[in-house]
Each structure stands twice: as structure tokens, then as C-alpha cells.
Design an enzyme around this catalytic site. Structure first.
Site, PDB file in Angstrom:
ATOM      1  N   HIS A 266     -58.881  48.806 -22.929  1.00 35.34           N
ATOM      2  CA  HIS A 266     -59.393  49.505 -24.122  1.00 35.34           C
ATOM      3  C   HIS A 266     -59.955  48.579 -25.186  1.00 35.34           C
ATOM      4  CE1 HIS A 266     -55.619  48.182 -25.851  1.00 35.34           C
ATOM      5  NE2 HIS A 266     -56.077  48.513 -27.041  1.00 35.34           N
TER       6      HIS A 266
HETATM    7  N1  UDP Z   1     -48.938  52.802 -23.490  1.00 34.02           N
HETATM    8  C1  UDP Z   1     -48.486  54.091 -23.214  1.00 34.02           C
HETATM    9  N2  UDP Z   1     -49.243  54.898 -22.396  1.00 34.02           N
HETATM   10  C2  UDP Z   1     -50.400  54.486 -21.818  1.00 34.02           C
HETATM   11  C3  UDP Z   1     -50.845  53.158 -22.090  1.00 34.02           C
HETATM   12  C4  UDP Z   1     -50.095  52.347 -22.938  1.00 34.02           C
HETATM   13  O1  UDP Z   1     -47.418  54.500 -23.683  1.00 34.02           O
HETATM   14  O2  UDP Z   1     -51.022  55.259 -21.093  1.00 34.02           O
HETATM   15  C5  UDP Z   1     -48.150  51.957 -24.407  1.00 34.02           C
HETATM   16  C6  UDP Z   1     -47.722  50.629 -23.829  1.00 34.02           C
HETATM   17  O3  UDP Z   1     -46.514  50.727 -23.144  1.00 34.02           O
HETATM   18  C7  UDP Z   1     -47.617  49.759 -25.077  1.00 34.02           C
HETATM   19  C8  UDP Z   1     -48.627  50.350 -26.005  1.00 34.02           C
HETATM   20  O4  UDP Z   1     -48.963  51.628 -25.513  1.00 34.02           O
HETATM   21  O5  UDP Z   1     -46.336  49.874 -25.669  1.00 34.02           O
HETATM   22  C9  UDP Z   1     -49.834  49.438 -26.004  1.00 34.02           C
HETATM   23  O6  UDP Z   1     -50.839  50.018 -26.709  1.00 34.02           O
HETATM   24  P1  UDP Z   1     -52.332  49.523 -26.606  1.00 34.02           P
HETATM   25  O7  UDP Z   1     -52.578  48.888 -25.281  1.00 34.02           O
HETATM   26  O8  UDP Z   1     -53.160  50.693 -26.999  1.00 34.02           O
HETATM   27  O9  UDP Z   1     -52.433  48.486 -27.803  1.00 34.02           O
HETATM   28  P2  UDP Z   1     -52.321  46.906 -27.937  1.00 34.02           P
HETATM   29  O10 UDP Z   1     -50.931  46.528 -27.559  1.00 34.02           O
HETATM   30  O11 UDP Z   1     -53.373  46.289 -27.093  1.00 34.02           O
HETATM   31  O12 UDP Z   1     -52.585  46.681 -29.386  1.00 34.02           O
END
Ligand code: UDP
Length: 355
Positions: free
Chosen positions: A201
């Protein structure tokens, strides 16, 4: 004491859950949701699954250009802060909601605690990197997930109020572990250790059709089953460049909506490999001791790479395919980011600061 947590995006709800559980028996802990993420699967579902009460305030800002979005948040948060005057504002991670809350509080001289401080990718093309650096430099308490992040802050001259607490997301995950049984895999028709779990994403990957094509081509060439919960930003872009049908047409690629946290973390726990460009997901794979392949050229979670649990491959198709097929466990117990008392440590630091 009156403490206000400001959140807006999926990873922040995960971080908020253990913090709320820790603070609410002792303090008046309020939640302000900026509305940055608003789809049910990206927001409300997390509040329900993780037992977080409904936000006290929802600004319902929605998506948009970075400047416009951050500006609307800044206005809305400032108005609330002037009415409520909390003793401290807690901000989490590196989103536009984090930066807006930090700026609003700093201008009103309200102390700020930054949860997940001191992370750096050293890539200023990432909007998140700008948010991190600026937030760290206006925060009064900086809660670092590891010694390395504390050293980074020290190198930037930020030395006061810096504490190595461990990482709240790791605590959230360890608390949930007993609920992550293998039966959660059934609906995807996959078995332990036999599939690749994918997320993508990051703006620099999915908004660039060449990089996104590199990822889609790789997914189509991987051995075995792929489970891919598709972020709304990614789905929109895949549709726009006509690649959604191509992935949907493959029996071995399970394209699904973003999943609830418990189902998703169960999938992480039992995957053969996790393939991602997410920050949180790299760290979660590490915590479960599952090999991770990261579709970026740098990471803030450097311990995961140094300890052999994560490799960085960018978005070149062949590099992704080779790394996924060669992925193997790292060399350590994967415990660099703390354990089950991260929020207890934070609470005691906040209390001694506000005295
Ligand atoms: N996550 C979730 N469902 C999904 C994909 C990710 O619950 O289908 C959770 C994942 O376990 C993590 C968080 O969302 O705790 C990560 O979010 P994201 O990848 O959007 O953000 P980033 O960490 O890159 O800022």
C-alpha cells in the site's frame, strides 16, 4: 490526569488498543479519531475486535491531498484541544494524523508523547519520513521501540525525554497470540507454512504504475498460494491500470478485502513467507519468526534485516520472486522490540513527567 490519544489510520488503532487498556483504569483517557481511514474494514472493525471504545471525537476528515488533509486535521484538532485542554497528547507512528496532532499540541504548549519515536528510513520521498522527523522534534516524551531508534534521536540532538520502552504493536500481538489458532486459515483454504501472505500500500509503490506492475508480475509468478488482502488505495490503482482482473483470474492468488486484525495476524503467524511494503507487517512477521521479504529499498525496522529475518528487494519482479523462494529463518529469537510490559513502562514515564 487527562490524556488525549489522536489516531486516524489502521496501524494506529493497533497501537492504541494496549495503550488505552493501560491508561484508562488510572486516568481520563480520551480518543480523537481524525477519520483519515474511514472504511469499516480499515477503522471500525479494529475498534470492535480490539475492544477499543468508540472515539470521543471523530473529525471525519477522510482522504485527500496531503496538505489539504493535514490542514483540515490541524484545524479540527486545535479546536478540540482549546476546549478540552488535556494534560498530554499521545501521537502514534508516522501518519498525517500524527503530524497534525503534534503541531496543534506544540503550538498550544501541551506536552506531546510520541509512541514509536526515532524511526528513520532516510528516504524523504516517503511522506511518513517527513511526519516522523517533524513529530519527533516537537515531542516532549519519545517512546523508542529499540536502542537503535534512541541512538538515532541522539544523533539528531534529541536527547531529553527519550526512553527505550519497546514497541506497543509487539505487545498487542503477543497478547493476541492465544486467539490465533490455525482454524482461522480454513476460510482461505491454505495450510500452515504453505502460502505467501502479501500486503502492498505504500504510496511510492502503488501510485507508480511501473512499480505496481513489477509487484503484480511477481505475484503471478510465485510458487504456491498467495493470500493478498488488498488495501483500498491499491485496489483503486490496480483497477485504473487494468491489472485487477488479471490477478482475480488466478486460482492460486486469493484477493480479499482488508482483513480484521485477528484474522490477518493469524495469517502472518502461519505463513511460509510474508511479502510486504508495510512497516508494521515487517515487524509482526519478525515477532512471529516468519521470514519477510520487503518491497522497499530501505526500512526503519533495521533489526529485522540485521538479524536475518527480513530482506529488502524493491519492486523488481525477478528480485521479489527469487527472494520469496529463497526466504529462510533468521539467526535470532526476534526479541529486539520488547515484550508484554511496553505500555506499563510508558504509563509510569508519563506519570512521572506530569507528576
Ligand atoms: N493489517 C490488518 N489487516 C490487513 C492488513 C494489515 O489488520 O488486511 C494490520 C497489520 O497487522 C498491522 C497494520 O495493519 O498491524 C499495518 O498497517 P499498514 O500496513 O496499513 O500500515 P504501516 O504499518 O505500513 O504504517
Amino acid at each position: 490526569m487527562h490524556i488525549l490519544s489522536v489516531v486516524g489510520a489502521r496501524p494506529q488503532f493497533v497501537k492504541l488498543a494496549p495503550v488505552h487498556r493501560e491508561l484508562s483504569p488510572y486516568h481520563q483517557h480520551q480518543i480523537l479519531h481524525t477519520g483519515q481511514h474511514y472504511d469499516y474494514e480499515m477503522s471500525q472493525a479494529f475498534f470492535e475486535d480490539l475492544g477499543i471504545p468508540d472515539p470521543d471525537v471523530n473529525l471525519e476528515i477522510g482522504s485527500g491531498l496531503h496538505g489539504a488533509m493535514t490542514g483540515r486535521m490541524l484545524t479540527g484538532i486545535e479546536e478540540r484541544l482549546m476546549v478540552d485542554r488535556p494534560d498530554m497528547v499521545l501521537v502514534y507512528g508516522d501518519t498525517n494524523s500524527t503530524l497534525a496532532a503534534a503541531l496543534a499540541a506544540a503550538k498550544l504548549h501541551i506536552p506531546i508523547a510520541h509512541v514509536e519515536a526515532g524511526l528513520r528510513s532516510y528516504n524523504r520521498n516517503m511522506p511518513e519520513e517527513i511526519n516522523r522527523v517533524l513529530t519527533d522534534h516537537v515531542s516532549d516524551l519519545l517512546f523508542c521501540p529499540s536502542q537503535h531508534s534512541s541512538d538515532i534521536l541522539s544523533g539528531e540532538g534529541v536527547r531529553e525525554g527519550v526512553h527505550v520502552t519497546g514497541d506497543v504493536m509487539v505487545q498487542a500481538l503477543l497478547e493476541l497470540e492465544p486467539r490465533l489458532g490455525k482454524e482461522r486459515l480454513q476460510r482461505f483454504d491454505v495450510s500452515r507454512g504453505e502460502y505467501v501472505l502479501v500486503t502492498a500500500h505504500r504510496q511510492e509503490n502503488v501510485d507508480d504504475p511501473i512499480r505496481l506492475r513489477g509487484i503484480v508480475d511477481a505475484l503471478s509468478s510465485l510458487d504456491g498460494t498467495v493470500v493478498f488482502p488488498v488495501h483500498p488505495r491499491t485496489r483503486a490503482m490496480l483497477e485504473r491500470i487494468g491489472m485487477l482482473d488479471r490477478l482475480e483470474g488466478r486460482a492460486d492468488v486469493r484477493l480479499v478485502k482488508p482483513l480484521d486484525f485477528i484474522t490477518f495476524t493469524a495469517l502472518e503467524r502461519y505463513a511460509r513467507v510474508v511479502l510486504t511494503d508495510s512497516g508494521g507487517v515487517q515487524k509482526e512477521a519478525y515477532t512471529f519468526q516468519v521470514p519477510c521479504v520487503t518491497m522497499r529499498n530501505e526500512t526503519e525496522w533495521t533489526e529485522t534485516v540485521d538479524e536475518g529475518w527480513n530482506v529488502l528487494v524493491g519492486t523488481d519482479t525477478d528480485a521479489i520472486v527469487a527472494a520469496v523462494s529463497n526466504a529462510s529463518p533468521g539467526r535470532t529469537e526476534a526479541r529486539s522490540y520488547g515484550g508484554l510490559d511496553v505500555t506499563g513502562i510508558m504509563r509510569r514515564i508519563i506519570e512521572s513527567r506530569l507528576g
